[in-house]
Design a protein around this motif. Structure first.
Motif, short mmCIF file in Angstrom:
data_model
loop_
_atom_site.label_atom_id
_atom_site.label_comp_id
_atom_site.label_asym_id
_atom_site.label_seq_id
_atom_site.Cartn_x
_atom_site.Cartn_y
_atom_site.Cartn_z
N THR A 81 62.08 41.79 61.35
CA THR A 81 61.84 40.60 60.54
C THR A 81 63.19 39.92 60.35
O THR A 81 64.19 40.58 60.07
N GLY A 82 63.21 38.60 60.51
CA GLY A 82 64.42 37.83 60.29
C GLY A 82 64.21 36.83 59.17
O GLY A 82 63.20 36.12 59.15
N LYS A 83 65.16 36.81 58.23
CA LYS A 83 65.06 35.91 57.08
C LYS A 83 66.39 35.21 56.84
O LYS A 83 67.45 35.70 57.23
N LEU A 84 66.31 34.09 56.14
CA LEU A 84 67.49 33.45 55.59
C LEU A 84 67.80 34.13 54.26
O LEU A 84 66.96 34.85 53.72
N LEU A 85 68.96 33.88 53.70
CA LEU A 85 69.32 34.54 52.44
C LEU A 85 68.44 34.10 51.27
O LEU A 85 68.33 34.82 50.29
N ASP A 86 67.77 32.95 51.39
CA ASP A 86 66.87 32.53 50.31
C ASP A 86 65.50 33.19 50.41
O ASP A 86 64.60 32.91 49.62
#
Length: 156
Positions: A81-86
């Protein structure tokens, strides 16, 4: 003849001014410092026991794995899973996908070999080890710090 020369000179000057306006004033050192501050704040706020790699990558080995070792030249099978810091998720593989670590962002090439097959790792990547000041497409802005959770299923 003088008029043509003047016109040509003016056109070159106008093109130069327009071209210089559209350039990105990217400074790698400034961006690295911004990324570092964002990551340190994110880790502290979320109580993540991450370790800083000499490259600037932050990682948390959740499960070290007990299978085969991996190198930067390995082809791996992962779920991630890849996410932004938000917290915005920009990518996910819910079934195993395979690719060579030589063909992914540097954060993965550096981070995935820190675990063995069967392991799980969290990588918090500064933009310089991800896509830098380029946006690879919708969902990931330029200069984005990325947060990946990766399960290493197999490797060759």
């Amino acid at each position: 003849m003088k008029l043509k020369t003047r016109l040509l000179l003016m056109l070159v000057m106008i093109a130069t001014v327009i071209g210089s306006c559209s350039k990105d004033n990217y400074n790698a050192e400034e961006q690295a410092a911004k990324d570092e501050a964002l990551i340190v704040e994110f880790i502290a706020k979320n109580n993540i026991p991450a370790v800083r790699h000499s490259s600037g990558l932050y990682y948390q080995i959740i499960t070290p794995g007990e299978g085969a070792s991996v190198t930067a030249a390995s082809t791996v099978g992962v779920v991630y899973t890849g996410k932004l810091l938000d917290g915005t998720q920009f990518d996910q593989a819910t079934s195993t996908v395979r690719f060579p670590l030589t063909g992914v962002i540097p954060a993965w090439t550096i981070g995935v070999p820190l675990i063995k097959v069967g392991g799980r790792i969290r990588l918090i990547s500064p933009s310089t080890l991800a896509y830098g000041n380029q946006s690879p497409g919708a969902g990931i802005p330029k200069n984005a710090v990325l947060d990946f959770t990766i399960d290493l299923h197999n490797a060759q």
